[in-house]
Design an enzyme around this catalytic site. Structure first.
Site, PDB file in Angstrom:
ATOM      1  N   CYS A  62      43.504  43.775  36.832  1.00  0.00           N
ATOM      2  CA  CYS A  62      42.947  42.419  36.736  1.00  0.00           C
ATOM      3  C   CYS A  62      41.430  42.506  36.825  1.00  0.00           C
ATOM      4  O   CYS A  62      40.707  41.717  36.227  1.00  0.00           O
ATOM      5  CB  CYS A  62      43.417  41.511  37.862  1.00  0.00           C
ATOM      6  SG  CYS A  62      44.911  42.005  38.674  1.00  0.00           S
ATOM      7  N   GLU A  92      46.964  33.588  40.958  1.00  0.00           N
ATOM      8  CA  GLU A  92      45.863  34.494  40.623  1.00  0.00           C
ATOM      9  C   GLU A  92      46.065  34.999  39.210  1.00  0.00           C
ATOM     10  O   GLU A  92      47.123  35.544  38.887  1.00  0.00           O
ATOM     11  CB  GLU A  92      45.804  35.636  41.627  1.00  0.00           C
ATOM     12  CG  GLU A  92      45.485  35.099  43.012  1.00  0.00           C
ATOM     13  CD  GLU A  92      45.463  36.162  44.075  1.00  0.00           C
ATOM     14  OE1 GLU A  92      44.902  37.229  43.806  1.00  0.00           O
ATOM     15  OE2 GLU A  92      46.013  35.919  45.153  1.00  0.00           O
TER      16      GLU A  92
END
Ligand code: FAD
Length: 966
Positions: free
Chosen positions: A754, A720
């Site tokens: 993020c 990720e």
């Protein structure tokens, strides 16, 4: 208003619409949403489009006037637009006294002629910036001056201008504290009270000089304690002590109401101070109940209407029982509630003039008149202002008037018999609380820092953790704690001289030892029953929960998170443990049997897993990836980020304490480039779970794809990476919602999430308006040490990040316009203030590269096509957001905005486990969704065992449901 059968007059458009909407509950919501957006629309075409979108599907059920309007609007939008605006204006005129004080004065004079007095309120609440707060303060000051000037010419009317103790002010003004300070933080009530006192003092001073009464309105529950404390504080200041011209509203729908009232009475008695209390039921019932449920917090309001009604009567009795401390103002349109107050006063021998009745402008007119005729002092709450800032108020009134639970609707529509309407609420029977859907997984609630116990626990935990700063943390390899000659410091980014921990550093030797230990532990751990592993991982969640404030405190020191951000990270870690434990049990094995054949579908662990985690969610991400690997039966070697190694080391201990065998969970601290890379490439590693930058992620992806000598399996990579997350703001967006949503998404945790917003794409017509409010909002954010909960923006993670972000900002000044850059007054620490660039070229570095800092690139889009092209025009696809009130545009954006997590009409950060499985695609990641129902499958290998149960025509007893490798 027509007494008799209808809530609203049949003769007005508003009346017809409202009466109709009460019979069409489904369409009522659509209609109110349309009313909410109308004032924000500039173009007739847009009005016609929205009207069709909201109401078009319900043609058959619409009254003929609206059907005709919609049809005409399709051909000549201007006609529909004109009619719709007129309708909303008419509706607003029902509940809003006037646009400004000048226009209000003659109307107030007319009210007085009708023997009605008033409290004037300035429409608007919850300011987004200090500029806006300042403006509100000025407007209150002007209102007080203008009304006091006008009142000089008003003759005394005894029924209105005196009570049993003598004359009372002719002018009464209601203030909302949320309009006076934009940075009220639940965890920092003292800061709020300080700032609000400064804004309030000039208002109270002027009011005192001009003989004007000031009442504090009561708003959302989160502001209740601050409002009460502020009210008392002002009356404790020598300048205002003893004043009889201050009052406060209290809400009977709150479970705390009676307790708060007793405290207020005791406080007043102690000071010999008499205060006026306006007792209301409360205007935010739906929001309070919904938000409490969403957050898994106990609901602060009663669940049942009759409980509120009964509490209203009980608290009213309490107030009437303390005439030396409390001046009573009963604000209700409910005849039963009002009669109960009046009867109580009569029983106590208190004359009508000793208390007052208050009602809202535009509501319950016949009741007001009856009370006036009975000799009561009736005060009308009169909002003054424009419709746009008044929209929340207007919608609350529309909902109140059409609510199924509401007294007014029931009275005027004759839905219920009078005996029932006037019945004692304590004897009400049969009512059931609203049945809310129960979610399949319950998230760990975030801490409610409005509660003083929570703030104390956090402060105490900070003190404890301060005492642990500078501790040494060894590696954990098998049973051993391993110290190394080479050590590294983890430092506080807000105070670089402060050492948070001293960390042992693993090299290749330690990595090999850990791999050997894991290899030895794997057979037993992977064959432990799934349920037993799940219990251990759930226990890890419980252990984190037990130490949640200590974990949050260490995050404040090690990575510069504010209290609320740190708390949310810890809650997410707890969720991951509990959720994956549940998921493992759910998927452990299933059978698919046909007569004579048993098919066992099940999963086995992949093998040795390396967990490489980032520092930005230092507990949650590391914990989530580790819990998933472990519960699936893999042996995990964890390598926390160097910047959050202390938190990682503490987490490793938690898994051990929960019962994970030492070989199954090991801790290697060290540099990603050396020990991290070595582990990734090692032939015995089966799985790499990584969250971090694109640069490192791609290297891992590539390295894992290369088969090394001795390797016996394909490596699985759960990867990720970052994003270049964008928010689109549509022409009809509610800017009151969009601005705080954007600010939180772009600058919460200094833009280092993020999911943080780093691009803002605004449609041309609202570009300047939004940008102006955004810059004002950004300039109001408090920057400073995260140890102080009043601050919203802390430091970036380290000196390297600081230099890199600064360099990007400098470079960007060459090709984009700097709209705002916040000054930083901190003398140490890696602080970068919120920075906003406008008119950023869509292909520039600022618009394409990940920054991971508090920098927002704002771009202009011609239309929605253009906006979608811009947002989809990067390598990334992680999170995205859209603010709009157009159903059609929302549907389109849902389809075409290519991201893993799309948020409509809210901020784009703060994904919750199970509710918002999180992760992106393109260069943002491999499409895995942390916290989602398919996440664990990445950590497992599926197997199917088919067994023929037939033996010469007999069916043999099966070992049904048992995994062959358990
Ligand atoms: P009713 O119809 O008898 O009561 C409706 C109320 O019951 C709802 O508003 C809600 O509070 C409650 N209720 C509804 N459903 C439920 C349920 N299922 N369970 C439990 N309770 C339920 N409100 C504020 O919050 N702050 C203020 O400062 C404020 N100032 C006001 C000033 C004046 C002069 C007036 C008249 C009202 C003010 N209000 C304020 C608004 C007030 O809260 C609402 O108008 C009031 O709640 C409506 O109550 P009612 O007694 O008129 O009607």
């Amino acid at each position: 208003m027509e007494g008799g059968t209808r809530v609203f007059s049949r003769s007005s458009l508003t009346g017809r619409l409202m009466n109709w909407s009460m019979q069409q509950e489904q369409l009522k919501v659509q209609l109110f949403r349309l009313i909410d957006v109308l004032p924000a629309l500039d173009e007739p075409r847009e009005v016609a489009r929205h009207a069709r979108d909201y109401l078009g599907g319900a043609d058959g059920e619409l009254p003929w006037v609206m059907r005709a309007g919609l049809e005409a609007g399709a051909k000549v939008p201007a006609i529909l637009s004109f009619a719709a605006r007129l309708g909303v204006r008419q509706m607003a005129n029902n509940f809003i006294l006037a646009r400004d004080a000048g226009a209000a004065i003659p109307k107030l004079v007319r009210l007085r002629e009708k023997r009605l007095t008033f409290t004037a309120d300035i429409l608007g609440e919850t300011v987004l910036s200090e500029t806006e707060a300042q403006k509100y303060q000025e407007r209150y000051l002007r209102l007080i001056t203008q009304l006091a000037d006008a009142a000089k010419n008003w003759e005394d009317i005894e029924q209105l201008d005196s009570d049993d103790r003598g004359p009372i002010p002719k002018v009464n003004v209601s203030v909302k504290i949320s309009a006076l300070y934009s940075q009220i933080k639940p965890a920092a009530p003292q800061d709020a009270i300080e700032h609000l006192s400064e804004r309030l003092r000039p208002i109270l001073r002027l009011a005192k000089a001009r003989g004007v009464f000031i009442n504090f309105d009561m708003e959302h529950y989160a502001l209740k304690d601050v409002t009460l404390a502020l009210f008392k504080k002002m009356l404790e200041e020598p300048e205002f002590a003893g004043s009889r011209q201050l009052g406060i509203a209290m809400q009977a729908y709150l479970r705390d109401c009676a307790r708060d009232m007793l405290e207020l009475i005791a406080w007043a008695a102690g000071r010999g101070q008499r205060v006026t209390v306006r007792l209301v039921k409360g205007a935010y019932w739906d929001t309070e109940s919904l938000m409490a449920r969403q957050r898994e917090w106990p609901s602060p309001v009663f669940d049942l209407k009759h409980e509120t009604d009964a509490n209203y009567e009980a608290v009213a009795a309490l107030m009437l029982g303390h005439p030396e401390e409390i001046g009573c103002a009963f604000a209700t349109h409910n005849v039963r509630s009002m009669a109960a107050c009046i009867a109580r006063a009569e029983a106590l021998g208190q004359p009508p003039g000793s208390y007052e009745i208050q009602m809202l402008y535009g509501m319950a007119e016949p009741i007001k008149q009856a009370l006036i005729d009975m000799g009561h002092r009736v005060r009308e709450y009169c909002p003054v202002g424009e419709i746009l800032p008044g929209m929340s108020y207007l919608v609350r009134r529309l909902l109140e008037n059409t609510s199924n639970e509401g007294f007014l609707r029931a009275t005027f529509s004759k839905e219920r018999p009078v005996t029932e309407l006037l019945a004692d609420p304590r004897k009400a029977q049969g009512a059931e609380p609203v049945a809310w859907p129960v979610p399949p997984f319950r998230n760990e609630p975030h801490t409610d820092f409005t509660r003083s116990e929570a703030r104390t626990r956090m402060q105490e935990a900070m003190t404890v953790m301060r005492g642990e700063l500078g501790k040494h943390y060894p590696l954990l390899i098998g049973e051993r704690e391993v110290r190394t000659d080479d050590e590294k410091l983890s430092i506080n980014p807000a105070k670089p001289s402060q050492i948070v921990g001293v960390l042992a550093q693993a090299g290749v030797k330690e990595a090999d030892e850990a791999i050997a230990e894991a290899t030895a532990a794997f057979p037993q751990w992977s064959r432990t029953e799934a349920d037993a592993r799940a219990k251990i991982i759930a226990r890890a969640g419980d252990l984190i929960a037990a130490a949640r404030f200590e974990f949050a405190a260490i995050e404040v020191f090690e990575v510069g998170k504010t209290w609320a951000e740190a708390d949310a990270d810890v809650a997410e870690a707890i969720d991951f443990c509990r959720y994956y434990a549940g998921e493992m049990r759910r998927i452990a094995s299933t059978t698919y049997s046909v007569p004579g054949e048993l098919n066992l579908h099940h999963y086995k662990a992949r093998g040795l897993a390396v967990i490489i985690a980032p520092w930005n969610f230092p507990l949650a991400i590391l914990c989530g990836m580790t819990a998933a690997a472990l519960v699936a039966g893999n042996c995990a070697i964890i390598k926390p980020s160097e910047q959050s190694a202390v938190i990682g080391a503490r987490l490793a201990r938690v898994f051990r304490d929960a019962g994970v065998p030492p070989g199954a969970i090991q801790l290697l601290l060290g540099s990603g480039a050396t020990v991290g890379a070595y582990l990734v490439e090692h032939p015995d590693i089966a799985l790499i779970a990584f969250t971090g930058s694109k640069e490192v992620g791609l290297k891992i992806w590539e390295a894992a794809g290369r088969t090394r000598p001795g390797q016996t399996q394909l490596k699985k990579v759960v990867c990720e990476m970052g994003g270049k997350n964008a928010i689109i703001v549509d022409t009809d967006a509610d800017l009151d919602e969009a601005v705080p949503g954007i600010l939180a998404s772009a600058f919460g945790y200094q833009g280092q999430k993020c999911s943080a917003a780093s691009r803002l794409i605004v449609l041309e017509p609202v570009y300047e308006r939004l940008l102006e409010r955004l810059v004002d909002g950004a300039s109001s954010l408090r920057i400073g040490s995260p140890e102080d909960p009043a601050n919203m923006v802390g430091p970036v993670i380290d000196s390297e990040a600081y230099e890199r972000i600064k360099a990007m900002i400098e470079a960007a000044k060459g090709y984009a316009k700097l709209a705002y850059s916040a000054p930083v007054s901190e003398s140490q620490g890696y602080y970068i203030g919120p920075t906003i660039f406008r008119d950023v070229p869509a292909d520039s570095a600022l618009a394409q590269q990940e920054i991971f800092g508090p920098v927002l690139a704002v771009m202009r889009a011609r239309d929605l096509d253009d906006a979608l092209t811009i947002v989809n025009g990067t390598q990334f696809a992680l999170t995205g957001g859209f603010f709009s009130r157009s159903p059609r545009n929302i549907e389109r954006v849902k389809r075409e905005f290519d991201v893993g997590n799309l948020y409509i009409n809210r901020g784009i950060t703060g994904a919750l486990v199970a509710r918002h499985p999180f992760g992106g695609h393109k260069m943002s990641g491999g499409g895995t969704k942390a916290g989602g129902s398919d996440y664990l499958l990445n950590f497992l290998l599926p197997r199917v065992v088919t067994e023929n149960l037939m033996r010469r025509g007999f069916v043999s007893p099966a070992t049904e449901g048992q995994r062959p490798d358990s």
